[in-house]
Design an enzyme around this catalytic site. Structure first.
Site, mmCIF file in Angstrom:
data_model
loop_
_atom_site.group_PDB
_atom_site.id
_atom_site.type_symbol
_atom_site.label_atom_id
_atom_site.label_comp_id
_atom_site.label_asym_id
_atom_site.label_seq_id
_atom_site.Cartn_x
_atom_site.Cartn_y
_atom_site.Cartn_z
ATOM 1 C CE1 TYR A 199 -46.889 15.080 -46.915
ATOM 2 C CE2 TYR A 199 -45.467 14.443 -45.302
ATOM 3 C CZ TYR A 199 -46.448 15.476 -45.172
ATOM 4 O OH TYR A 199 -47.306 15.937 -44.591
ATOM 5 C CG HIS A 253 -40.899 14.907 -41.313
ATOM 6 N ND1 HIS A 253 -41.102 14.204 -42.834
ATOM 7 C CD2 HIS A 253 -41.569 15.495 -41.896
ATOM 8 C CE1 HIS A 253 -41.628 14.659 -43.518
ATOM 9 N NE2 HIS A 253 -42.844 15.520 -42.443
ATOM 10 C CD GLU A 254 -42.664 17.408 -38.379
ATOM 11 O OE1 GLU A 254 -42.735 18.352 -39.150
ATOM 12 O OE2 GLU A 254 -43.411 16.936 -38.455
ATOM 13 C CD GLU A 301 -43.454 22.361 -41.427
ATOM 14 O OE1 GLU A 301 -43.788 21.454 -40.574
ATOM 15 O OE2 GLU A 301 -43.233 21.849 -42.335
ATOM 16 C CG ASP A 316 -55.006 21.782 -45.578
ATOM 17 O OD1 ASP A 316 -53.695 22.707 -46.131
ATOM 18 O OD2 ASP A 316 -55.466 22.684 -44.717
ATOM 19 C CG HIS A 357 -40.168 20.514 -42.785
ATOM 20 N ND1 HIS A 357 -40.134 20.364 -43.587
ATOM 21 C CD2 HIS A 357 -40.856 18.855 -41.625
ATOM 22 C CE1 HIS A 357 -41.412 19.932 -44.243
ATOM 23 N NE2 HIS A 357 -41.750 19.192 -42.995
ATOM 24 C CD GLU A 396 -44.545 18.457 -45.780
ATOM 25 O OE1 GLU A 396 -43.889 17.064 -44.788
ATOM 26 O OE2 GLU A 396 -44.623 18.664 -44.699
ATOM 27 N NE ARG A 430 -50.248 11.522 -36.411
ATOM 28 C CZ ARG A 430 -48.790 10.388 -36.121
ATOM 29 N NH1 ARG A 430 -49.226 10.579 -35.283
ATOM 30 N NH2 ARG A 430 -48.878 10.939 -36.941
HETATM 31 N N1 BES Z 1 -45.750 20.600 -42.404
HETATM 32 C C1 BES Z 1 -46.361 19.191 -41.876
HETATM 33 C C2 BES Z 1 -47.734 19.132 -41.393
HETATM 34 C C3 BES Z 1 -49.274 19.631 -42.728
HETATM 35 C C4 BES Z 1 -48.791 19.830 -44.034
HETATM 36 C C5 BES Z 1 -49.661 20.041 -41.385
HETATM 37 C C6 BES Z 1 -49.709 20.249 -44.942
HETATM 38 C C7 BES Z 1 -50.610 21.373 -42.698
HETATM 39 C C8 BES Z 1 -50.741 20.865 -43.962
HETATM 40 C C9 BES Z 1 -45.476 18.108 -41.162
HETATM 41 O O1 BES Z 1 -44.019 18.383 -40.914
HETATM 42 C C10 BES Z 1 -45.848 16.577 -41.481
HETATM 43 O O2 BES Z 1 -45.474 16.290 -42.192
HETATM 44 N N2 BES Z 1 -46.712 15.489 -40.422
HETATM 45 C C11 BES Z 1 -46.301 14.615 -40.727
HETATM 46 C C12 BES Z 1 -45.591 13.624 -39.933
HETATM 47 C C13 BES Z 1 -44.076 13.232 -40.818
HETATM 48 C C14 BES Z 1 -44.158 12.173 -39.946
HETATM 49 C C15 BES Z 1 -45.068 13.028 -42.369
HETATM 50 C C16 BES Z 1 -47.615 14.469 -39.733
HETATM 51 O O3 BES Z 1 -48.302 15.002 -39.857
HETATM 52 O O4 BES Z 1 -48.545 13.281 -40.262
HETATM 53 ZN ZN ZN Z 2 -43.243 17.829 -43.018
#
Ligand code: BES
Ligand code: ZN
Length: 643
Positions: free
Chosen positions: A415, A328-329, A304, A407, A332, A351, A589
């Site tokens: 979430y 989602h993004e 985001e 992390d 944020h 989240e 990914r």
């Molecule tokens: N902010 C997160 C990505 C993130 C979280 C990066 C923690 C590093 C540490 C982003 O908003 C996110 O939640 N991405 C999800 C997708 C979403 C649809 C749930 C992902 O990348 O899986």
């Molecule tokens: Zn997120």
């Protein structure tokens, strides 16, 4: 020490942390009791910064992008607010940075050298940079160069891009990787404005999480300004052969030329999503909302970064079935970027709220059936993750010391349980009360970083006490501080998934595939559910029959691949091996590929395929993905006692 941090992250993820894209298991990352933790609410255990003493108000970057050296080099100038009258040091977070010089501005406007010391590297946190500033300089400047192995940057050669002509570079700062490309107070409790002057080769477009101009001349010389205060993990940069196409007056897509049209088509509903958010939670406050579609090596689904979400290309399926990622993004922009968690212990404030809002937007745009299916998929994942992860990771507000690496949190908790808690409140109070409450919360704490306790105080005063008899604070505390999911959690039924369950059962019982008329209307969610409900293994004949009917092997849909390939591997369906190798070499990914690596390493032949494929894929993987795969392979090869 290239991947030391990531190895630890992985070890943590494997040992118990199961951040969105990693694997769930049984132990917490670090036993809470043993962790060197700080319970001081003014400090962040994942940062050396001392924001109670001095705070960055503004950051001015001057950087050169060097694709040959794979470095960013230049300077970072901090405008400081000295809070503690006795403070004479500025302590910054860094990782793998070469610090060339530190200067401070004196009262008379002259810049003078300041002594500094870079501490030995901590595997997780990096190196503490201590700058001596007895005169408490209002501005300090650090001149530095990043390492080609910076954990927060990925450098791609032209061959690794779609266009094959221009190199590419992008950052991923969350959670504590900003410190690998900028020395800074790398904690979300510090918010700052920023400007940047960036030079690059002339044919390269540079973008940041700032005021990108869709009409900017591509000349290798760029300036950026982010006039709103952001936390460090939202600092972002990308450079490559990037072009822009609009979706609406305030929204559009940046992508490589070959990807831009299909991205615009897939994300065509973005303006509607912004408006749906605004109707619920007030105006979008960040000016433009653009998306940058990255190469498939991007290790996450999305990030985001303010004004410019970073997006994986793996959600471009042609049927908009995975645009919950955009919802989602975008969400944020309220939950996370406007109101931010003070530390990673409160990750659910970002989240969980965002997943809740995401689901509301999906319901608004695509209907309740779709929103419910997405909920059920997430909650099934939660149920399976909660069977194995340590209870200390199942609480919304983590105790200090629970996470060695930020992390390593549980995505099911942060979430899904987070969103579920808000769905519980919504159900008890009704949308007519809960929606204005949430809007008021975003307004009240706009541009602030807060811990869970601050949210709870606000919740009590503005919702619980104002509408007595609906929810008790004891119920709230159970959600926030106890493991598991309370029995009072609202259940979601999905008639469309019931039909999928019936079809799967009919096939498993009698070999009758679902009527083509039924399955032809299935969306990604239904296929995912169809596969997730399968037994641990199937016979090779059964897999062949599914493949003949649906061509799962070689699917371009990463969400389906994420479920199909592990099932194929567990079932000894070696016919899929070439497609598996191709999948693991094209996509970086983590969420999509880690389940397949995890399934592969369970047998000697699978481990061999995993290692061979990884060796080929590795040059194209992001450091975060490389760390994850290395961890899974290392764990599989470790003697049994170490597992
Ligand atoms: N902010 C997160 C990505 C993130 C979280 C990066 C923690 C590093 C540490 C982003 O908003 C996110 O939640 N991405 C999800 C997708 C979403 C649809 C749930 C992902 O990348 O899986
Ligand atoms: Zn997120």
């Amino acid at each position: 020490m290239r991947y030391s941090v990531l190895t630890i992250c992985l070890a943590a993820a494997l040992a118990g942390g199961c951040q969105r894209d990693a694997a769930p298991t049984a132990e917490p990352a670090t036993p809470a009791a043993a962790a060197p933790a700080t319970a001081d609410a003014r400090l962040d255990e994942h940062s050396y910064a001392q924001p109670d003493k001095v705070r960055t108000q503004d950051l001015a970057l001057a950087l050169k992008v060097d694709f040959d050296a794979k470095t960013l080099s230049g300077s970072a100038t901090y405008t400081l607010e000295w809070l503690d009258p006795k403070a004479t040091q500025l302590v910054l977070d860094t990782r793998d940075l070469t610090i060339e010089k530190v200067v401070g501005e004196r009262e008379d406007g002259k810049w003078v050298d300041l002594p500094f010391a870079l501490a030995p590297e901590d595997e997780t946190l990096g190196s503490k940079l201590t700058i001596e500033a007895p005169q408490r300089n209002p501005r300090i400047r650090v001149t530095y160069t990043t390492s080609p192995e910076a954990s927060g940057l990925q450098w791609l050669t032209p061959a690794m891009t779609e266009g094959k002509k221009t190199p590419f570079m992008f950052s991923q700062s969350q959670q504590i990787h900003a410190r690998s490309w900028v020395p800074l107070q790398d904690t979300p409790m510090v918010r700052f404005t920023y400007t940047a002057k960036v030079t690059s080769p002339q044919d390269v477009m540079v973008l940041m999480s700032a005021d990108n101009d869709p009409n900017a001349a591509r000349d290798g010389d760029y300036t950026f300004s982010m006039p709103q205060k952001i936390p460090s993990y939202l600092l972002a940069i990308a450079a490559g052969d990037l072009v822009f196409k609009p979706i609406s007056a305030r929204s559009g897509v940046w992508a490589e030329p070959t990807a831009v049209d299909k991205s615009v088509a897939e994300f065509a509903d973005t303006e509607k999503m912004i408006q749906a958010n605004e109707a619920l939670y007030g105006p979008y406050r960040w000016d433009r909302y653009d998306m940058l579609v990255l190469p498939p090596s991007f290790p996450y689904g999305g990030m985001e970064n303010p004004r410019l979400s970073f997006i994986t290309p793996t959600v471009i399926t042609g049927d908009k079935s995975l645009v919950a990622l955009i919802a989602h993004e975008l969400a944020h922009s309220w939950s996370g970027n406007l109101v931010t968690f003070a530390t990673s212990k409160d990750a659910w404030l970002n989240e969980g709220f965002t997943s809740y809002v995401e689901n509301r937007i999906i319901e608004e745009l695509y209907g309740k059936e779709r929103a419910d299916m997405e909920n059920v998929i997430e909650r099934n994942e939660l149920a399976s993750e909660f069977k194995t992860i340590d209870p200390s990771l199942q609480v919304l507000s983590l105790k200090p010391g629970t996470l060695k690496d930020p992390d390593g949190s549980s995505s099911a908790t942060v979430y899904t349980k987070g969103a579920w808690f808000l769905q519980f409140l919504e159900q008890r109070f009704g949308r007519e009360v809960f929606d204005p409450f949430l809007k008021g919360y975003f307004d009240h704490f706009a541009f602030q970083s807060i811990p869970t306790t601050t949210f709870l105080e606000y919740l009590k005063a503005n919702l619980i006490d104002k509408h007595p008899g609906k929810v008790t604070m004891a119920e709230v505390e159970q959600w926030v501080y106890e493991p598991g999911v309370p029995d009072s959690a609202p259940k979601t039924a999905s008639p469309r998934f019931d039909a999928v369950d019936a079809a799967r059962k009919a096939w498993l019982d009698a070999g009758t595939l679902p009527d083509a008329k039924l399955s032809a209307g299935w969306t990604t969610q239904e296929w995912v559910h169809f596969l997730e409900g399968m037994p641990e293994t199937l016979s090779v004949d059964q897999l062949s029959a599914l493949d003949a009917a649906y061509r799962f092997t070689g699917t371009p849909n990463g969400e389906i691949a994420q479920r199909w390939y592990p099932l194929a591997v567990r079932s000894g369906y070696t016919r899929a091996n070439d497609a598996i190798a191709a999948f693991l070499q094209t996509i970086g990914r983590r969420k999509l590929i880690m389940p397949t690596y995890e399934a592969l390493v369970k047998t000697p032949e699978g481990l061999k395929l995993a290692e061979e494929t990884f060796a080929k894929a590795r040059p194209g993987y992001h450091p975060i993905t490389t760390g994850s795969v290395e961890g899974v392979i290392a764990k599989a090869k470790a003697p049994p006692a170490a597992k």
